[in-house]
Design a protein around this motif. Structure first.
Motif, PDB file in Angstrom:
ATOM      1  N   CYS A  55      38.083  46.610  39.786  1.00  0.00           N
ATOM      2  CA  CYS A  55      37.894  46.704  38.335  1.00  0.00           C
ATOM      3  C   CYS A  55      36.422  46.938  37.993  1.00  0.00           C
ATOM      4  O   CYS A  55      35.579  46.063  38.225  1.00  0.00           O
ATOM      5  N   PRO A  56      36.095  48.104  37.431  1.00  0.00           N
ATOM      6  CA  PRO A  56      34.685  48.401  37.131  1.00  0.00           C
ATOM      7  C   PRO A  56      34.098  47.562  36.010  1.00  0.00           C
ATOM      8  O   PRO A  56      32.886  47.341  35.963  1.00  0.00           O
ATOM      9  N   GLY A  57      34.932  47.051  35.115  1.00  0.00           N
ATOM     10  CA  GLY A  57      34.451  46.219  34.025  1.00  0.00           C
ATOM     11  C   GLY A  57      34.453  44.738  34.358  1.00  0.00           C
ATOM     12  O   GLY A  57      34.033  43.915  33.537  1.00  0.00           O
ATOM     13  N   ARG A  58      34.931  44.408  35.555  1.00  0.00           N
ATOM     14  CA  ARG A  58      35.061  43.006  35.984  1.00  0.00           C
ATOM     15  C   ARG A  58      35.866  42.195  34.955  1.00  0.00           C
ATOM     16  O   ARG A  58      35.562  41.049  34.666  1.00  0.00           O
ATOM     17  N   ALA A  59      36.917  42.832  34.453  1.00  0.00           N
ATOM     18  CA  ALA A  59      37.764  42.215  33.438  1.00  0.00           C
ATOM     19  C   ALA A  59      38.869  41.355  34.035  1.00  0.00           C
ATOM     20  O   ALA A  59      39.539  40.634  33.315  1.00  0.00           O
ATOM     21  N   LEU A  60      39.054  41.441  35.339  1.00  0.00           N
ATOM     22  CA  LEU A  60      40.138  40.707  36.005  1.00  0.00           C
ATOM     23  C   LEU A  60      39.582  39.648  36.932  1.00  0.00           C
ATOM     24  O   LEU A  60      38.564  39.870  37.603  1.00  0.00           O
ATOM     25  N   SER A  61      40.258  38.523  36.969  1.00  0.00           N
ATOM     26  CA  SER A  61      39.906  37.492  37.935  1.00  0.00           C
ATOM     27  C   SER A  61      41.178  36.764  38.353  1.00  0.00           C
ATOM     28  O   SER A  61      42.225  36.913  37.726  1.00  0.00           O
ATOM     29  N   ILE A  62      41.060  36.011  39.419  1.00  0.00           N
ATOM     30  CA  ILE A  62      42.204  35.269  39.950  1.00  0.00           C
ATOM     31  C   ILE A  62      41.840  33.791  39.997  1.00  0.00           C
ATOM     32  O   ILE A  62      40.766  33.415  40.450  1.00  0.00           O
ATOM     33  N   GLU A  63      42.772  32.972  39.522  1.00  0.00           N
ATOM     34  CA  GLU A  63      42.660  31.522  39.648  1.00  0.00           C
ATOM     35  C   GLU A  63      43.706  31.062  40.637  1.00  0.00           C
ATOM     36  O   GLU A  63      44.768  31.667  40.744  1.00  0.00           O
ATOM     37  N   ALA A  64      43.396  30.030  41.368  1.00  0.00           N
ATOM     38  CA  ALA A  64      44.334  29.509  42.369  1.00  0.00           C
ATOM     39  C   ALA A  64      45.580  28.947  41.746  1.00  0.00           C
ATOM     40  O   ALA A  64      45.717  28.654  40.645  1.00  0.00           O
TER      41      ALA A  64
END
Length: 64
Positions: A55-64
Motif C-alpha cells: 500500500c503506497p499510502g500506508r492506509a492498511l495495517s494488521i492487528e493480531a
C-alpha cells in the motif's frame, strides 16, 4: 488477524484489490479502499500481508 483501514491515508492506487480481491475492493464513487471482511480467513492471510506491505499510502495495517 484483523485489517484496519485509514481511509484518510488511502490514495486509491488499488494495489490491495489487485493483490487480494476477495478481501479488498474500491468504492465506486471515490476509488478508496473498502474491506469486504476485516477478519480474513487463513486462505487469504498471506496475500493480505502482501497487500498491506504494498500500500503506497500506508492506509492498511494488521492487528493480531
Amino acid at each position: 488477524m484483523r485489517i484496519v483501514v485509514d481511509r484518510d491515508a488511502c490514495i486509491g492506487a488499488g494495489q490491495c484489490v489487485l493483490t487480494e480481491p476477495r478481501v479488498f475492493q474500491q468504492n465506486d464513487e471515490d476509488g478508496m479502499v473498502e474491506v469486504r471482511t476485516d477478519r480474513p480467513d487463513t486462505g487469504t492471510a498471506e496475500n493480505v500481508r502482501v497487500a498491506v506491505s504494498l500500500c503506497p499510502g500506508r492506509a492498511l495495517s494488521i492487528e493480531a
